[in-house]
Design a protein around this motif. Structure first.
Motif, PDB file in Angstrom:
ATOM      1  N   LYS A  41       0.840  -1.196   0.000  1.00  0.00           N
ATOM      2  CA  LYS A  41       0.000   0.000   0.000  1.00  0.00           C
ATOM      3  C   LYS A  41       0.881   1.254   0.000  1.00  0.00           C
ATOM      4  N   VAL A  42       0.475   2.224  -0.811  1.00  0.00           N
ATOM      5  CA  VAL A  42       1.135   3.531  -0.863  1.00  0.00           C
ATOM      6  C   VAL A  42       0.076   4.581  -0.589  1.00  0.00           C
ATOM      7  N   ASN A  43       0.260   5.338   0.496  1.00  0.00           N
ATOM      8  CA  ASN A  43      -0.743   6.337   0.899  1.00  0.00           C
ATOM      9  C   ASN A  43      -2.141   5.722   0.999  1.00  0.00           C
ATOM     10  N   ASN A  44      -2.189   4.515   1.573  1.00  0.00           N
ATOM     11  CA  ASN A  44      -3.434   3.768   1.800  1.00  0.00           C
ATOM     12  C   ASN A  44      -4.113   3.299   0.513  1.00  0.00           C
ATOM     13  N   LEU A  45      -3.423   3.383  -0.614  1.00  0.00           N
ATOM     14  CA  LEU A  45      -3.930   2.858  -1.884  1.00  0.00           C
ATOM     15  C   LEU A  45      -3.052   1.700  -2.329  1.00  0.00           C
ATOM     16  N   TRP A  46      -3.622   0.748  -3.058  1.00  0.00           N
ATOM     17  CA  TRP A  46      -2.838  -0.394  -3.527  1.00  0.00           C
ATOM     18  C   TRP A  46      -1.731   0.074  -4.466  1.00  0.00           C
ATOM     19  N   PHE A  47      -0.551  -0.486  -4.275  1.00  0.00           N
ATOM     20  CA  PHE A  47       0.568  -0.224  -5.177  1.00  0.00           C
ATOM     21  C   PHE A  47       0.220  -0.770  -6.561  1.00  0.00           C
ATOM     22  N   SER A  48       0.325   0.067  -7.578  1.00  0.00           N
ATOM     23  CA  SER A  48      -0.023  -0.333  -8.949  1.00  0.00           C
ATOM     24  C   SER A  48       1.041   0.174  -9.922  1.00  0.00           C
ATOM     25  N   PRO A  49       1.192  -0.497 -11.086  1.00  0.00           N
ATOM     26  CA  PRO A  49       0.470  -1.705 -11.514  1.00  0.00           C
ATOM     27  C   PRO A  49       0.935  -2.923 -10.724  1.00  0.00           C
ATOM     28  N   PHE A  50       0.057  -3.926 -10.629  1.00  0.00           N
ATOM     29  CA  PHE A  50       0.354  -5.112  -9.836  1.00  0.00           C
ATOM     30  C   PHE A  50       0.455  -6.342 -10.738  1.00  0.00           C
ATOM     31  N   ASP A  51       1.564  -7.054 -10.620  1.00  0.00           N
ATOM     32  CA  ASP A  51       1.769  -8.324 -11.308  1.00  0.00           C
ATOM     33  C   ASP A  51       2.376  -9.285 -10.292  1.00  0.00           C
ATOM     34  N   PRO A  52       1.662 -10.353  -9.901  1.00  0.00           N
ATOM     35  CA  PRO A  52       2.146 -11.217  -8.811  1.00  0.00           C
ATOM     36  C   PRO A  52       3.463 -11.929  -9.099  1.00  0.00           C
ATOM     37  N   ILE A  53       3.874 -11.978 -10.374  1.00  0.00           N
ATOM     38  CA  ILE A  53       5.152 -12.639 -10.656  1.00  0.00           C
ATOM     39  C   ILE A  53       6.319 -11.656 -10.677  1.00  0.00           C
ATOM     40  N   GLU A  54       6.016 -10.359 -10.558  1.00  0.00           N
ATOM     41  CA  GLU A  54       7.088  -9.356 -10.603  1.00  0.00           C
ATOM     42  C   GLU A  54       7.870  -9.329  -9.300  1.00  0.00           C
ATOM     43  N   VAL A  55       9.179  -9.345  -9.404  1.00  0.00           N
ATOM     44  CA  VAL A  55      10.055  -9.197  -8.245  1.00  0.00           C
ATOM     45  C   VAL A  55      10.348  -7.704  -8.092  1.00  0.00           C
ATOM     46  N   ASN A  56       9.925  -7.136  -6.958  1.00  0.00           N
ATOM     47  CA  ASN A  56      10.176  -5.709  -6.750  1.00  0.00           C
ATOM     48  C   ASN A  56      10.487  -5.427  -5.288  1.00  0.00           C
ATOM     49  N   PHE A  57      10.618  -4.135  -4.964  1.00  0.00           N
ATOM     50  CA  PHE A  57      11.086  -3.733  -3.635  1.00  0.00           C
ATOM     51  C   PHE A  57      10.035  -3.925  -2.543  1.00  0.00           C
ATOM     52  N   ASN A  58       8.821  -4.402  -2.886  1.00  0.00           N
ATOM     53  CA  ASN A  58       7.791  -4.621  -1.872  1.00  0.00           C
ATOM     54  C   ASN A  58       7.946  -5.959  -1.148  1.00  0.00           C
ATOM     55  N   TYR A  59       8.783  -6.833  -1.685  1.00  0.00           N
ATOM     56  CA  TYR A  59       8.956  -8.188  -1.131  1.00  0.00           C
ATOM     57  C   TYR A  59      10.442  -8.457  -0.930  1.00  0.00           C
TER      58      TYR A  59
END
Length: 304
Positions: free
Chosen positions: A93-111
């Motif tokens: 979440k960024v500023n209480n909104l879902w981080f977008s665009p979202f792709d469950p196979i993407e490796v990014n700084f959220n995980y």
């Protein structure tokens, strides 16, 4: 059950550590999750802090500190604040909104060293609630099946830790390690037995490169030892070891209290991976787990 130390002092240290303001904890305590705009790897931290909080709550319960238990048991539910009903994934979440665009196979700084798939089953302290959130047993089974069958593609940042792949399952990195055992929670233990055996066969070799990933604190090795014995602690702290598919023919565990717990198998082979019957201390056993007390009391576990 190890209690030869000051339990309340240990609990005090746990609480003090969990109440610090570093590594996103300040925002976690304030919001019930770690916002991605305030801290990197926010989804992984939220999920792992939730399990950590549950562990503290269990320690508090054991020593009778009920206020601490209530506080941390509630905090352990924080994972629900980053679950997206529409996608069925834990999301940043960024500023209480879902981080977008979202792709469950993407490796990014959220995980942490992973993607949304690989952290999507990290609720060891509350698996039954997570099953309901996904939609029930059938939907949860479909989600697990998709996890093991969705091809892994390199999207986002390069992450060397993501190795030992079966679909999105990454045995080379620890966040996935319990997932093969989750089929037991929806009454499909044969799928657990199938995948556990595949992982042992495909990703472990008696050679210098015999592990498919980094053996952080011995976790790659301990997963194999547990799984070869036939069970695994999906949620360390709850006293349950979830049944898999043993690869040993005979083993003994010598417990620190002086007992011996023996494991025997009949007809197990690389082809015979499915359990037909379990016998615990001479009586047929129909649960998909054994307990810590079963092991510590000594006895015999036989897999047919």
């Amino acid at each position: 059950g190890i209690k030869d130390y000051d339990l309340k002092l240990a609990l005090e240290a746990m609480v003090k550590t969990a109440d610090k303001d570093h590594l996103g904890l300040k925002f976690y305590k304030k919001n019930g999750f770690v916002p991605a705009n305030d801290e990197g790897e926010s989804v992984s931290k939220t999920l792992e802090y939730g399990y950590d909080d549950w562990c503290i709550s269990q320690m508090a319960l054991d020593v009778g500190e009920m206020d601490v238990f209530e506080t941390f048991n509630k905090r352990a539910q924080s994972y629900k604040n980053i679950f997206d009903d529409n996608t069925g994934f834990f999301r940043a979440k960024v500023n209480n909104l879902w981080f977008s665009p979202f792709d469950p196979i993407e490796v990014n700084f959220n995980y942490t060293e992973a993607n949304a798939w690989q952290y999507n089953f990290y609720v060891p302290q509350d698996i039954n609630s997570h099953i309901k959130m996904i939609g029930g047993d059938n939907d949860y089974e479909d989600k697990l099946d998709d996890f093991f069958n969705t091809p892994f593609e390199v999207k986002g940042r390069k992450q060397a830790d993501i190795t030992g792949l079966i679909g999105q399952y990454s045995h080379g990195n620890e966040p996935s390690h319990h997932v093969a055992y989750l089929y037991n929670y929806i009454g499909k233990p044969y799928k657990t037995q199938e995948y556990v055996r595949q992982i042992m066969s495909d990703f472990y070799f008696n050679a210098p490169d015999g592990l498919c990933g980094n053996d952080d604190c011995g976790q790659m090795s301990s997963w194999y030892v547990f799984s070869a014995l036939g069970f695994y602690p999906v949620c360390p702290g709850d006293g349950k070891f979830i049944i898999g598919s043993p690869k040993v023919t005979y083993a003994e565990i010598n417990t620190y209290n002086g007992n011996t717990f023996t494991i025997k198998t009949k007809n197990q082979s690389n082809k015979n991976v499915y359990i037909k019957k379990i016998i615990l201390n001479g009586e047929e056993y129909n649960k998909s787990y054994i307990t810590y007390d079963d092991i510590m009391n000594g006895g015999e576990l036989e897999f047919v």
